[in-house]
Design a protein around this motif. Sequence first.
Motif, PDB file in Angstrom:
ATOM      1  N   GLU A 113       0.960  -1.158   0.033  1.00  0.00           N
ATOM      2  CA  GLU A 113       0.087  -0.132   0.079  1.00  0.00           C
ATOM      3  C   GLU A 113       0.764   1.451   0.035  1.00  0.00           C
ATOM      4  N   LEU A 114       2.075   1.199   0.717  1.00  0.00           N
ATOM      5  CA  LEU A 114       2.758   2.515   0.824  1.00  0.00           C
ATOM      6  C   LEU A 114       3.662   2.634  -0.470  1.00  0.00           C
ATOM      7  N   PHE A 115       4.159   1.603  -1.166  1.00  0.00           N
ATOM      8  CA  PHE A 115       4.999   1.920  -2.237  1.00  0.00           C
ATOM      9  C   PHE A 115       4.364   1.423  -3.535  1.00  0.00           C
ATOM     10  N   ASP A 116       3.062   1.128  -3.620  1.00  0.00           N
ATOM     11  CA  ASP A 116       2.277   0.663  -4.803  1.00  0.00           C
ATOM     12  C   ASP A 116       3.047  -0.329  -5.522  1.00  0.00           C
ATOM     13  N   LEU A 117       3.307  -1.438  -4.552  1.00  0.00           N
ATOM     14  CA  LEU A 117       4.006  -2.557  -5.038  1.00  0.00           C
ATOM     15  C   LEU A 117       2.812  -3.925  -5.230  1.00  0.00           C
ATOM     16  N   ASP A 118       3.187  -4.833  -5.680  1.00  0.00           N
ATOM     17  CA  ASP A 118       2.328  -6.060  -5.708  1.00  0.00           C
ATOM     18  C   ASP A 118       3.373  -7.305  -5.318  1.00  0.00           C
ATOM     19  N   LEU A 119       3.550  -7.324  -4.077  1.00  0.00           N
ATOM     20  CA  LEU A 119       4.482  -8.341  -3.518  1.00  0.00           C
ATOM     21  C   LEU A 119       3.288  -9.497  -3.375  1.00  0.00           C
ATOM     22  N   LYS A 120       3.704 -10.559  -3.758  1.00  0.00           N
ATOM     23  CA  LYS A 120       2.402 -11.832  -3.477  1.00  0.00           C
ATOM     24  C   LYS A 120       2.817 -12.695  -2.580  1.00  0.00           C
ATOM     25  N   THR A 121       4.029 -12.959  -2.304  1.00  0.00           N
ATOM     26  CA  THR A 121       4.683 -14.124  -1.321  1.00  0.00           C
ATOM     27  C   THR A 121       5.404 -13.540  -0.043  1.00  0.00           C
ATOM     28  N   ASP A 122       5.629 -14.170   0.879  1.00  0.00           N
ATOM     29  CA  ASP A 122       6.438 -13.896   2.111  1.00  0.00           C
ATOM     30  C   ASP A 122       7.974 -13.791   1.297  1.00  0.00           C
ATOM     31  N   GLU A 123       8.240 -14.488   0.346  1.00  0.00           N
ATOM     32  CA  GLU A 123       9.685 -14.567  -0.306  1.00  0.00           C
ATOM     33  C   GLU A 123       9.896 -12.995  -0.996  1.00  0.00           C
ATOM     34  N   ASP A 124       8.723 -12.789  -1.592  1.00  0.00           N
ATOM     35  CA  ASP A 124       8.796 -11.389  -2.442  1.00  0.00           C
ATOM     36  C   ASP A 124       9.047 -10.336  -1.230  1.00  0.00           C
ATOM     37  N   ALA A 125       8.486 -10.147  -0.168  1.00  0.00           N
ATOM     38  CA  ALA A 125       8.359  -9.155   0.778  1.00  0.00           C
ATOM     39  C   ALA A 125       9.838  -9.177   1.465  1.00  0.00           C
ATOM     40  N   ALA A 126      10.358 -10.545   1.731  1.00  0.00           N
ATOM     41  CA  ALA A 126      11.543 -10.615   2.426  1.00  0.00           C
ATOM     42  C   ALA A 126      12.634 -10.357   1.430  1.00  0.00           C
ATOM     43  N   ALA A 127      12.608 -10.303   0.063  1.00  0.00           N
ATOM     44  CA  ALA A 127      13.607  -9.933  -0.753  1.00  0.00           C
ATOM     45  C   ALA A 127      13.470  -8.245  -0.843  1.00  0.00           C
ATOM     46  N   TYR A 128      12.284  -7.695  -0.769  1.00  0.00           N
ATOM     47  CA  TYR A 128      12.016  -6.196  -0.751  1.00  0.00           C
ATOM     48  C   TYR A 128      12.817  -5.685   0.318  1.00  0.00           C
ATOM     49  N   LEU A 129      12.328  -6.332   1.641  1.00  0.00           N
ATOM     50  CA  LEU A 129      13.116  -5.721   2.982  1.00  0.00           C
ATOM     51  C   LEU A 129      14.542  -5.937   2.682  1.00  0.00           C
ATOM     52  N   ALA A 130      14.998  -7.022   2.273  1.00  0.00           N
ATOM     53  CA  ALA A 130      16.642  -7.266   2.187  1.00  0.00           C
ATOM     54  C   ALA A 130      17.104  -6.168   1.177  1.00  0.00           C
ATOM     55  N   SER A 131      16.432  -5.705   0.291  1.00  0.00           N
ATOM     56  CA  SER A 131      16.947  -4.888  -0.747  1.00  0.00           C
ATOM     57  C   SER A 131      16.949  -3.300  -0.291  1.00  0.00           C
ATOM     58  N   ARG A 132      16.235  -3.110   0.815  1.00  0.00           N
ATOM     59  CA  ARG A 132      16.116  -1.809   1.451  1.00  0.00           C
ATOM     60  C   ARG A 132      17.173  -1.768   2.635  1.00  0.00           C
ATOM     61  N   ALA A 133      17.317  -2.746   3.331  1.00  0.00           N
ATOM     62  CA  ALA A 133      17.907  -3.075   4.607  1.00  0.00           C
ATOM     63  C   ALA A 133      19.549  -2.248   4.278  1.00  0.00           C
ATOM     64  N   GLU A 134      19.991  -1.579   5.519  1.00  0.00           N
ATOM     65  CA  GLU A 134      21.351  -1.119   5.275  1.00  0.00           C
ATOM     66  C   GLU A 134      22.017  -1.838   6.405  1.00  0.00           C
ATOM     67  N   PRO A 135      22.977  -2.795   6.404  1.00  0.00           N
ATOM     68  CA  PRO A 135      23.339  -3.457   7.150  1.00  0.00           C
ATOM     69  C   PRO A 135      24.385  -2.482   8.226  1.00  0.00           C
ATOM     70  N   VAL A 136      24.245  -3.076   9.405  1.00  0.00           N
ATOM     71  CA  VAL A 136      25.103  -2.193  10.697  1.00  0.00           C
ATOM     72  C   VAL A 136      25.799  -3.172  11.336  1.00  0.00           C
ATOM     73  N   ALA A 137      27.105  -3.365  11.076  1.00  0.00           N
ATOM     74  CA  ALA A 137      28.050  -4.465  11.752  1.00  0.00           C
ATOM     75  C   ALA A 137      27.930  -4.461  13.231  1.00  0.00           C
ATOM     76  N   ASP A 138      27.759  -3.181  13.873  1.00  0.00           N
ATOM     77  CA  ASP A 138      27.492  -3.471  15.403  1.00  0.00           C
ATOM     78  C   ASP A 138      26.365  -2.865  15.823  1.00  0.00           C
ATOM     79  N   ILE A 139      25.287  -3.669  16.060  1.00  0.00           N
ATOM     80  CA  ILE A 139      23.945  -3.192  16.475  1.00  0.00           C
ATOM     81  C   ILE A 139      23.975  -2.644  17.859  1.00  0.00           C
ATOM     82  N   GLN A 140      23.911  -1.535  18.078  1.00  0.00           N
ATOM     83  CA  GLN A 140      24.003  -1.108  19.614  1.00  0.00           C
ATOM     84  C   GLN A 140      22.613  -0.233  19.837  1.00  0.00           C
ATOM     85  N   THR A 141      22.049   0.545  19.061  1.00  0.00           N
ATOM     86  CA  THR A 141      21.065   1.406  19.457  1.00  0.00           C
ATOM     87  C   THR A 141      19.593   0.774  18.690  1.00  0.00           C
TER      88      THR A 141
END
Length: 386
Positions: A113-141
Amino acid sequence: MIGDQSGREHYDYLIVGAGFAGSVLAERLASQHDAKVLLIDRRPHIGGNAYDEPNEAGILYHKYGPHIFHTNSDQVVDYLSQFTEWRPYEHRVRAVVRDRLVPIPINRTTLNELFDLDLKTDEDAAAYLASRAEPVADIQTSEDVVVNAVGRELYELFFQGYTRKQWGLDPSELDKSVTSRIPTRTNTDDRYFTDSFQAMPAEGYTRMFERMLDHPNIEVRTGVDFREVRDSVDYGHLIFTGPIDEYFDHRFGKLPYRSLTFDHQTLEQERFQDTGTVNYPAPDVPYTRISEYKHLTGQQAPVTTITYEYPSAEGDPYYPIPRAENQELFKRYEALGDETEGVTFVGRLATYRYYNMDQIVGQALATFRRMDGKREPHNADAVAAA
């Protein structure tokens, strides 16, 4: 109650605080140990923050904001079910983001709804989130947690403004535990909680507390401060569920808390919003959320009651502020408490941790089991001696 030679009343236990922790222990000690209990609370009612009451329009509302019961503990459900019937209820929350009303926690529907996407499966959503993620080496906050999982844009849309309002601090200044509690989903489950048991006390929380405390060995006094009775009541053991720093007269300084103020409004309409709670993460909106109680209670009425929630630096202590220096300060009070004879500290304020209601019930039941266990060797010795 039994009096001592000075004429003062005697109780086996003085319990300070009539919320979940204090009330559960009062009930257990009275019913299982035949103990005489005095339960006091500085507020004019029992139930702590879970207190609810009908307002002038007859709508059952929660004076201190919405309390949604959910748990995975059969033990907690079995215990509380002695004092209430249940109304099945699964809480759903929406967030107003970019002028849209979308599910939170973030799920596949939110993304579509927010990005006008058509993600149909859990795998689609997981891949989309992974593409947006910005890995943080040392998670503190808290910022690290969210940016690492979903990237900066979703972090800013859903978390940054809300967290700044809620805590008065940027997520980069808060322990990672704050946002670690909020999941991100790849499915379309729009329930706020996924616990195996989700329900509301059928007649409300206050009625449940009244039944819990309806025992001849329990005396309840409300509108009474601990300092008013500590020297005038004779008791064998103290159970303290208030702020631990307050008990020790803030010897090492005050433990920091966030508070809340509530604006309760009754509207001449049957329904105000489509879900029990709507969050407002935008920083330019002064409140964090609006809740509507008829969703929770199932009441039918031509009017409805809603509550606007405003975080505050001043007022009753609600949320311990999760920062390392605050935990260090609490540890000093905890050590002092451990050294103090004749008092047991239980509950959110006494242990400076954010607990859900079921966790407090579980903590109180575990505390009772420890107290019960300490009695058994004494009783066994007495039997052997006889």
